[in-house]
Structure formats: C-alpha cells, structure tokens
Design a protein around this motif. Sequence first.
Motif, PDB file in Angstrom:
ATOM      1  N   VAL A   8     -45.674   6.868  26.030  1.00  0.00           N
ATOM      2  CA  VAL A   8     -45.954   5.471  26.325  1.00  0.00           C
ATOM      3  C   VAL A   8     -44.930   4.559  25.680  1.00  0.00           C
ATOM      4  O   VAL A   8     -44.344   3.690  26.319  1.00  0.00           O
ATOM      5  N   SER A   9     -44.698   4.738  24.382  1.00  0.00           N
ATOM      6  CA  SER A   9     -43.814   3.830  23.660  1.00  0.00           C
ATOM      7  C   SER A   9     -42.651   4.587  23.051  1.00  0.00           C
ATOM      8  O   SER A   9     -42.760   5.763  22.694  1.00  0.00           O
TER       9      SER A   9
ATOM     10  N   THR B  49     -43.054   9.201  19.362  1.00  0.00           N
ATOM     11  CA  THR B  49     -42.653  10.305  20.221  1.00  0.00           C
ATOM     12  C   THR B  49     -43.845  11.051  20.772  1.00  0.00           C
ATOM     13  O   THR B  49     -43.782  11.645  21.837  1.00  0.00           O
ATOM     14  N   ALA B  50     -44.961  11.046  20.067  1.00  0.00           N
ATOM     15  CA  ALA B  50     -46.153  11.739  20.559  1.00  0.00           C
ATOM     16  C   ALA B  50     -47.010  10.823  21.409  1.00  0.00           C
ATOM     17  O   ALA B  50     -47.616  11.247  22.380  1.00  0.00           O
ATOM     18  N   GLY B  51     -47.046   9.540  21.052  1.00  0.00           N
ATOM     19  CA  GLY B  51     -47.930   8.629  21.776  1.00  0.00           C
ATOM     20  C   GLY B  51     -49.343   8.743  21.241  1.00  0.00           C
ATOM     21  O   GLY B  51     -49.757   9.772  20.703  1.00  0.00           O
ATOM     22  N   ILE B  52     -50.118   7.681  21.358  1.00  0.00           N
ATOM     23  CA  ILE B  52     -51.479   7.674  20.838  1.00  0.00           C
ATOM     24  C   ILE B  52     -52.317   8.757  21.492  1.00  0.00           C
ATOM     25  O   ILE B  52     -53.232   9.308  20.897  1.00  0.00           O
TER      26      ILE B  52
ATOM     27  N   SER C   7     -54.383  -0.270  13.640  1.00  0.00           N
ATOM     28  CA  SER C   7     -54.753  -0.317  15.050  1.00  0.00           C
ATOM     29  C   SER C   7     -53.668  -1.002  15.869  1.00  0.00           C
ATOM     30  O   SER C   7     -53.275  -0.526  16.942  1.00  0.00           O
ATOM     31  N   ASP C   8     -53.167  -2.124  15.383  1.00  0.00           N
ATOM     32  CA  ASP C   8     -52.116  -2.844  16.098  1.00  0.00           C
ATOM     33  C   ASP C   8     -50.876  -1.967  16.270  1.00  0.00           C
ATOM     34  O   ASP C   8     -50.220  -1.998  17.314  1.00  0.00           O
ATOM     35  N   THR C   9     -50.558  -1.189  15.253  1.00  0.00           N
ATOM     36  CA  THR C   9     -49.392  -0.311  15.326  1.00  0.00           C
ATOM     37  C   THR C   9     -49.580   0.764  16.387  1.00  0.00           C
ATOM     38  O   THR C   9     -48.685   1.035  17.194  1.00  0.00           O
ATOM     39  N   PHE C  10     -50.757   1.398  16.411  1.00  0.00           N
ATOM     40  CA  PHE C  10     -51.001   2.473  17.369  1.00  0.00           C
ATOM     41  C   PHE C  10     -51.010   1.972  18.806  1.00  0.00           C
ATOM     42  O   PHE C  10     -50.572   2.666  19.725  1.00  0.00           O
ATOM     43  N   LEU C  11     -51.539   0.774  19.010  1.00  0.00           N
ATOM     44  CA  LEU C  11     -51.745   0.276  20.366  1.00  0.00           C
ATOM     45  C   LEU C  11     -50.563  -0.513  20.905  1.00  0.00           C
ATOM     46  O   LEU C  11     -50.524  -0.815  22.100  1.00  0.00           O
TER      47      LEU C  11
ATOM     48  N   ALA D 253     -47.872   4.687   9.760  1.00  0.00           N
ATOM     49  CA  ALA D 253     -49.228   4.187   9.999  1.00  0.00           C
ATOM     50  C   ALA D 253     -50.198   5.343  10.217  1.00  0.00           C
ATOM     51  O   ALA D 253     -51.331   5.316   9.710  1.00  0.00           O
ATOM     52  N   HIS D 254     -49.774   6.354  10.980  1.00  0.00           N
ATOM     53  CA  HIS D 254     -50.625   7.529  11.178  1.00  0.00           C
ATOM     54  C   HIS D 254     -50.933   8.206   9.840  1.00  0.00           C
ATOM     55  O   HIS D 254     -52.088   8.573   9.573  1.00  0.00           O
ATOM     56  N   ARG D 255     -49.929   8.380   8.992  1.00  0.00           N
ATOM     57  CA  ARG D 255     -50.134   9.027   7.694  1.00  0.00           C
ATOM     58  C   ARG D 255     -51.059   8.203   6.812  1.00  0.00           C
ATOM     59  O   ARG D 255     -51.986   8.733   6.187  1.00  0.00           O
ATOM     60  N   ASP D 256     -50.820   6.901   6.756  1.00  0.00           N
ATOM     61  CA  ASP D 256     -51.611   6.043   5.868  1.00  0.00           C
ATOM     62  C   ASP D 256     -53.071   5.971   6.320  1.00  0.00           C
ATOM     63  O   ASP D 256     -53.989   6.005   5.481  1.00  0.00           O
ATOM     64  N   PHE D 257     -53.281   5.859   7.621  1.00  0.00           N
ATOM     65  CA  PHE D 257     -54.647   5.786   8.136  1.00  0.00           C
ATOM     66  C   PHE D 257     -55.377   7.100   7.884  1.00  0.00           C
ATOM     67  O   PHE D 257     -56.551   7.120   7.489  1.00  0.00           O
TER      68      PHE D 257
END
Length: 431
Positions: A102-103, A107-110, A198-202, A215-219
Amino acid sequence: MAEKSSEKLSQLLYSGPCPHRRGGPYGSFRRHPPLDYPLTSKAALEPPEEWAGLREGCPVARVTLPSGDEATLLTRYDDVRAALSDPRLSREGLASPDAARVSAGDTAGIFASPMARALNDEGHERWRRMVGRWFTARRMSALRPGMEELAGRLIGRMREHGNPADLVTHLAFPLPVLVICSMLGVPESDRDAFKAWSDTFLNTTRYTKAETEAAHRDFAAYMSGLVDAKRAAPGDDLLSHLLAGADSEGEPMSEAGLVATGQALLLAGHETTAGFIAMMTAHLLSDRTRWERLVADPSLVRRSVEELLRFDPNGSGFGMLRYVHEDTEFSGGTVPRGTTVVCSMAAANRDERAWQDAAAMDLDRSPNPHLAFGVGPHSCLGQPLARTELQAVLTVLLRELPTLRLAVDPRELRRHEGLLTSPLRELPVTW
C-alpha cells in the motif's frame, strides 16, 4: 490527482470496451494507463466521480497504489462480495513477495505487518472463536447504557465549551477511545501514544520505512508490557480474560498472539468508529430534514445507522485487499493469479444493480445487506461493538441536542487525506 484520474478513466472508457471485461484478454488491459488510487472526491461527503463510470464500464480496473505498486480495483457489489468470500483470494497471501504494497514507507504494509503475521500464526478461525465470544451482540447490548452515559457526559462538556464546537474533538474521537480502553484494560492516559502509532500505520504517504518499523516495534513493546501487567494482576477486561482462556483443545493464545490481538483491537476499536461518528452526523445535518425526522421518531435510529453505513462514501476507507491465488472470474473479466485486488466496499454500496436509488439516502431502507464491515471469513469482528456505539451516540445526540446543526457549509468540510481511513478533520457544529 483527481483530474488526472478522471482523464485516465475517460481514456479507458471511451477508447473502446474495457479490455478487462468478460472475454477481454488481461494482456490488453496492461496497455491502458492505471488510475491513481485511492480515488478522491470534490467534497468530503460525496463519492469520487469515477465510481459510477467504473462500475458501468470497467468494474475490474487497473490502479496504482501510493507505493507505486499496481493492483486491481473491484467496484461492483456482486464482485466485491464474491471476492471477500472466495477462498481463492486471501488476506494471508498479502505477505507474498509479489503482493502489492500500500505505502512506500512500509514494505510489508499494515495487511502483512508483524501484527498481522502474528494473528495469522494463531490460525484465523481459531483466533476468531477465541476473541469473537467477547463481541457478541448480546454482550455489546449490555454495554450500551454505559456508552450512552459516557456520550451524555462528553456532550455536556461540549455544551460547557459553548458553540460553535468541534464534534470530532469533543465526542467522535474520545468516545470510542474510552470504550475500547475500558474493554481492553488500557490506561486512557496512554491514548495519545497509540493515536500516534495508529496514524503511522494508516498513513499511506507520510512516513518512511524506518519510522513505520519503529512504530510497529514501539507499539508491540507497549502492548507486551501491558500483557505482562495483566498476567501479574488480572482485571475484569478482555486482555485478562484472553490470558486466562484457551481454545477448544485447551491451548492458550500465544504471547505474540495476545500482543497482536491487543494492538489490532485497539486500532480497529477506535479509528474507524471515531471517523464514522463524525461522518454519520455530518450526513444527517447536511440535510436537516433527515435530522428532524429522527428527532421526531428516534425508533428509526437502528435502521438509519445501517443506511448511513451503506451511504457514506468514506466509511469503508481504502477498502479491503486480497491476494489472488488462482485465476478468478468476475463480472468484468478474469483476474489472474498473483494479482492484488482492492475490494471497494464503499463503491459497491452505491452499486445501482444492488440498490434501488443507490445514490439516495433512504432512512427506511430495509433489508440493507451493505458491505461496510466486509463479508465472509474476514468480516469485521467488532461490528457489534461499532453498531452499538453508533446507535448509542446518535440516540443521545438526538435527545440532548435536537437543535444541532452544522456551523459551516457542508462543502467546507475537509477530510484527512493520505490515510487508509478518511475521517473528517473537524466537524464544526452549533445548537
């Protein structure tokens, strides 16, 4: 971007039959320029102009995602419903190396993130059985009085603020956040942190790969710490119950699965519902005869929420992605194996083939088998929660603020662009 997409659509439709229609070779489809996706609209409450032309002339359309990868867009009701239910198309396949992203920043996308992979590892049906027992309509109905009380308190604070006021800031955002935090046992004081994650993922354009991975690691680290805290001191919340629970064979959910479940429910439990509370209110107030009818007859709330879910062109956001594992026939042609498909539920919900007066809001519409929550094995697990929140909020708004109206012209409303969801930036209201 919208003008360029409209120009490409015109070229596609008026240079001859859509080559991806039944009988058209997929190879010839490659020669036509793709549309930029997501499609944009001229006004926040209106659908993209391209939808009707795509459904009629090219219902299986070639698009370019924000990442630059190509995908195939489905816009007809029957095609979208079939794609979301067909086992030859899967969400798990989005982790394939050749699946579209998507973005560019992720590289993996949500849809194929570490969180999504952890949930897949639990076994989709097993995971839904373990979590789904906490999201039944009966359980959500028992929570409704508390939701209405919370909505009343938030509306009371908005009154104290005075008008005009931003309904997003005062009600639409905080209510779902407080509800899902309470259900999961998440400290409400941490909402700014997971709002940022959430804003980062979306977001599909703003963040770099490094920022998204951080963001993925921190969350995940935050949620892992919360799970540890629940294990040491269980409470009467969903995470604590999942920690103590097990599947039908007595096996508990894995640590990674618990962390990913908390992340997924926290994200899904507030972002889309918050956006739709604002959109729902805006649609009703943009033509006050709708609002006045509900004030006069609140018994229409349940049916009206379903129609608003169908009618809103933004409620389903980006749409659901699926990976095609073998050639699959749709009304617009055959989609080959290895394709990433974007299922636009919002476009399908406006399909004239499926709905009488599809472009009109009909608060009496019934039955209303819209696709706002998807369909099939990956349909939204939390839809009973979302429906209950929407009905509760609308009921209290109608009762407490019957004179509510927009403080600006509907054409002045603006959405957040570049997100998988497209919520309103603000909703100025007066009463």
